[in-house]
Design an enzyme around this catalytic site. Structure first.
Site, PDB file in Angstrom:
ATOM      1  N   HIS A  18     -32.949 -36.850  30.942  1.00 54.37           N
ATOM      2  CA  HIS A  18     -33.688 -35.488  30.738  1.00 54.37           C
ATOM      3  C   HIS A  18     -33.030 -33.930  31.338  1.00 54.37           C
ATOM      4  O   HIS A  18     -33.831 -33.778  31.528  1.00 54.37           O
ATOM      5  CB  HIS A  18     -35.073 -35.941  30.870  1.00 54.37           C
ATOM      6  N   GLU A  57     -35.562 -43.478  31.410  1.00 51.10           N
ATOM      7  CA  GLU A  57     -35.102 -43.473  30.427  1.00 51.10           C
ATOM      8  C   GLU A  57     -33.603 -42.452  30.934  1.00 51.10           C
ATOM      9  O   GLU A  57     -33.332 -41.513  30.475  1.00 51.10           O
ATOM     10  CB  GLU A  57     -35.713 -41.807  29.580  1.00 51.10           C
ATOM     11  N   ASP A 115     -37.563 -31.007  31.636  1.00 57.46           N
ATOM     12  CA  ASP A 115     -37.352 -32.027  29.953  1.00 57.46           C
ATOM     13  C   ASP A 115     -35.738 -31.462  29.454  1.00 57.46           C
ATOM     14  O   ASP A 115     -35.236 -30.289  29.734  1.00 57.46           O
ATOM     15  CB  ASP A 115     -38.009 -32.364  29.483  1.00 57.46           C
TER      16      ASP A 115
END
Ligand code: ZN
Length: 512
Positions: A242, A306, A177
């Site tokens: 990420h 995301e 991440d």
């Protein structure tokens, strides 16, 4: 109300035998006989059961099942006629314990049930009971984020052990991440040398770096530990968003070329992998080849959540890709990216899993047929996947599956972003009530997810996981019509005593 010996998850059929107790005769150690399908696991389960207070040992391999010696009082039988996978029958009488199982997982779960009983019984004793049991769903998972905060192998093992204790069988390991890359890749050492560490401005006045990573030996150890507990490990390499950690290690993989830094903030960041750079896919192939080398399980999670499109919309290489591939929007470009990565994973013989954003922008490129979609934004996202004929894992943040949320509305308690009570987790149902049997088949099961932005300490992770993970385990094990929150609440205090004996911290406040 019957307390059903306070078992969690509750077996699908259970009859306590009042007044009957198995008592180990003085001076003998009960032996356990099992035929070949389970013989190799006997040392392990006997050790576990002995630790829980019921001392026992494997019978010799050449023991005749039709003529068991007098101290061989536990018998495991393979029963292929039992209709379901992971199914077992368990009968504890005053003098004998019989386990019949459809497969080795079923036999293993019979021993986990015995382990719970043993932890609540006096030494060498077990309550009389008759159980026929199998899970409602085949995918019973937990995701742990080890990027936002890094946790040592010892804690991963503790998590795996408590998962097995609750008959959970999928460990989803979030390894990459913005805040840290945790998987050592020999041919790309900077991923962990640079990407595994970040400046810590939150917990210290000094400029120190925090982080860490898992070596090949660490992974091998965890995978073996999980296998012994009938748990499949699913590694997650989260792309294309990420990506701050991988970009810090290899800035040429980003749209701007950097410089980048491993993030010490939490949130969603605009720096993502460049979709117009072929080198990105060469690097990802190298990474996934190493993932395949150390993770023998059938699945690889490729993330997909995301991913802001700001960089792609302004990058000449990304724009060229869109033009060359006739891609109408940057949302479609992510779908193109997903297909490309999924194809790499499939070419290595593994099944790709993606967060539910992989459903977006797929009008042109679609998704590979065997791609599994994990819903997190809502159950509805899983419903969309199932309606499109894709298999899905239900882990919606809106329905009790996000265990890093606070368990109660009280500023004294840890937890972030939202509220998720124990009852919310208990009420969670992986299969929507509107689904018929054909649609239900698309739902593999569900997962609890635990993000670690707010939890640098593993003890706090434990505290937040339990007892909500106990509730989720029952939500995944029992069909919804058999669930009963009042029954669960009544069994929970005795189960918490077991958790205490296993040195597991847990939230002890109101359940709703
Ligand atoms: Zn780009």
């Amino acid at each position: 109300m019957n307390n059903f010996e306070n078992l969690i998850p509750l077996p699908s059929s259970i009859t306590p035998m009042k007044g009957i107790t198995f008592v180990t005769p003085n001076g003998i150690t009960p032996l356990v006989y099992a035929p070949s399908f389970f013989y190799d696991e006997l040392v392990f389960v006997c050790h576990h059961l002995s630790e829980a207070g019921f001392k026992c040992a494997p019978a010799p391999k050449d023991t005749d099942p039709d003529n068991l010696p007098p101290n061989c009082v536990i018998q495991v039988e393979e029963e292929p006629d039992l209709p379901m996978a992971e199914m077992y029958q368990l009968r504890v009488t005053s003098s004998f314990i019989q386990i019949r199982a459809s497969d080795s997982s079923g036999a293993f779960y019979a021993f986990e049930t015995l382990r719970q009983l043993a932890l609540s019984s006096r030494k060498g004793r077990l309550p009389g009971i008759s159980i026929i049991d199998n899970p409602a769903t085949s995918w019973r998972g937990l995701m742990l984020d080890t990027s936002r905060h890094f946790f040592p192998v010892s804690f991963i093992k503790k998590i795996l052990d408590t998962m097995a204790f609750h008959k959970l069988n999928r460990f989803h390991w979030h390894l990459t991440d913005d805040q840290g890359w945790r998987l050592y890749i020999p041919s790309l050492p900077e991923l962990t040398e640079k990407g595994g560490w970040r400046h810590d401005t939150k917990t210290t006045w000094e400029d120190v770096k925090i982080g860490g990573f898992y070596t090949e030996e660490d992974i091998t150890e965890v995978v073996k530990y999980a296998r012994e507990r009938h748990i499949i490990v699913i590694p997650e390499i989260d792309v294309p968003g990420h990506a701050s950690a991988i970009l810090t290690a290899y800035p040429e993989l980003g749209c701007t070329g950097g410089p980048y830094e491993v993030e010490d903030r939490f949130g969603i960041f605009k720096e993502v992998l460049c979709a117009g750079n072929d080198r990105v896919f060469d690097v990802l192939k190298t990474i996934f080849e190493q993932v395949c080398k150390v993770f023998p399980g059938p699945y690889i999670h490729i993330g997909g959540d995301e991913c802001p499109k700001e960089r792609w919309d302004n990058c000449p290489k990304c724009k060229k890709r869109m033009k060359d591939e006739h891609i109408a929007s940057s949302t479609q470009l992510q779908a193109w990216f997903t297909s490309k990565v999924a194809n790499i994973v499939q070419s290595l013989g593994k099944t790709p899993i993606g967060w539910d954003e992989v459903l977006d922008g797929t009008e042109v490129f679609g998704l590979p047929e065997n791609m599994i979609v994990q819903s997190w934004q809502s159950s509805e996202r899983g419903v969309i996947a199932a309606k499109r004929g894709l298999q899905t894992i239900m882990s919606p943040m809106t329905d009790g599956c996000y265990l890093d949320y606070s368990p109660i509305n009280d500023p004294a308690e840890p937890g972030r972003l939202g509220l998720c009570t124990v009852k919310n987790s208990y009420d969670y149902t992986p299969i929507p009530s509107s689904f018929d049997s054909k649609m239900s088949e698309k739902v593999l099961g569900g997962q609890a997810n635990f993000w670690t932005e707010g939890t640098p300490y593993s003890r706090v992770v434990e505290y937040l996981l339990f007892p909500r993970l106990c509730a989720i385990s029952e939500s995944l094990w029992l069909p919804s019509y058999q669930k009963d929150f009042a029954s669960f609440a009544k069994r929970l205090p005795a189960h918490k005593k077991r958790l205490k004996k296993l040195d597991i911290l847990f939230y002890d406040g109101p359940l709703e």
